[in-house]
Design a protein around this motif. Structure first.
Motif, PDB file in Angstrom:
ATOM      1  N   ALA A  57       0.834  -1.206   0.000  1.00  0.00           N
ATOM      2  CA  ALA A  57       0.000   0.000   0.000  1.00  0.00           C
ATOM      3  C   ALA A  57       0.865   1.251   0.000  1.00  0.00           C
ATOM      4  O   ALA A  57       0.581   2.211  -0.738  1.00  0.00           O
ATOM      5  CB  ALA A  57      -0.942  -0.011   1.203  1.00  0.00           C
ATOM      6  N   LEU A  58       1.918   1.262   0.793  1.00  0.00           N
ATOM      7  CA  LEU A  58       2.838   2.402   0.809  1.00  0.00           C
ATOM      8  C   LEU A  58       3.460   2.599  -0.571  1.00  0.00           C
ATOM      9  O   LEU A  58       3.483   3.709  -1.102  1.00  0.00           O
ATOM     10  CB  LEU A  58       3.939   2.199   1.858  1.00  0.00           C
ATOM     11  N   GLY A  59       3.949   1.519  -1.173  1.00  0.00           N
ATOM     12  CA  GLY A  59       4.562   1.614  -2.495  1.00  0.00           C
ATOM     13  C   GLY A  59       3.602   2.138  -3.546  1.00  0.00           C
ATOM     14  O   GLY A  59       3.972   2.968  -4.374  1.00  0.00           O
ATOM     15  N   GLU A  60       2.379   1.676  -3.512  1.00  0.00           N
ATOM     16  CA  GLU A  60       1.384   2.133  -4.488  1.00  0.00           C
ATOM     17  C   GLU A  60       1.050   3.607  -4.296  1.00  0.00           C
ATOM     18  O   GLU A  60       0.886   4.345  -5.274  1.00  0.00           O
ATOM     19  CB  GLU A  60       0.132   1.273  -4.390  1.00  0.00           C
ATOM     20  N   GLU A  61       0.959   4.049  -3.053  1.00  0.00           N
ATOM     21  CA  GLU A  61       0.687   5.470  -2.804  1.00  0.00           C
ATOM     22  C   GLU A  61       1.859   6.342  -3.260  1.00  0.00           C
ATOM     23  O   GLU A  61       1.652   7.414  -3.842  1.00  0.00           O
ATOM     24  CB  GLU A  61       0.385   5.705  -1.326  1.00  0.00           C
TER      25      GLU A  61
END
Length: 77
Positions: A57-61
């Motif tokens: 989720a962090l990477g996608e954001e």
């Protein structure tokens, strides 16, 4: 996770918000950039700990930011 910011002047504030939001899974943060000319580009290395879905989720954001690209890998020793 390795993160390249191509325009620090534009995306650094938004990036910092995301890092703060996900701060509980960040163990280590290392930022590298040229200081002689206060370069627009920067490289950030994050050592992450937590659930795979939280890291993803962090990477996608981060990747949703215009001039930022994140890649992550999992090292199991």
């Amino acid at each position: 996770m390795a993160i390249k910011i191509n325009n620090r002047n534009i995306d650094a504030p938004k990036f910092q918000e995301l890092i703060t939001k996900h701060g509980c899974i960040i163990k280590t943060r290392l930022g590298i950039h040229e200081v002689d000319n206060c370069a627009k580009e920067g490289l950030i290395i994050l050592q992450l700990c937590g659930k795979d879905e939280d890291i993803q989720a962090l990477g996608e954001e981060i990747n949703s930011l215009d001039t930022v690209k994140a890649k992550w890998m999992k090292l199991d020793f």
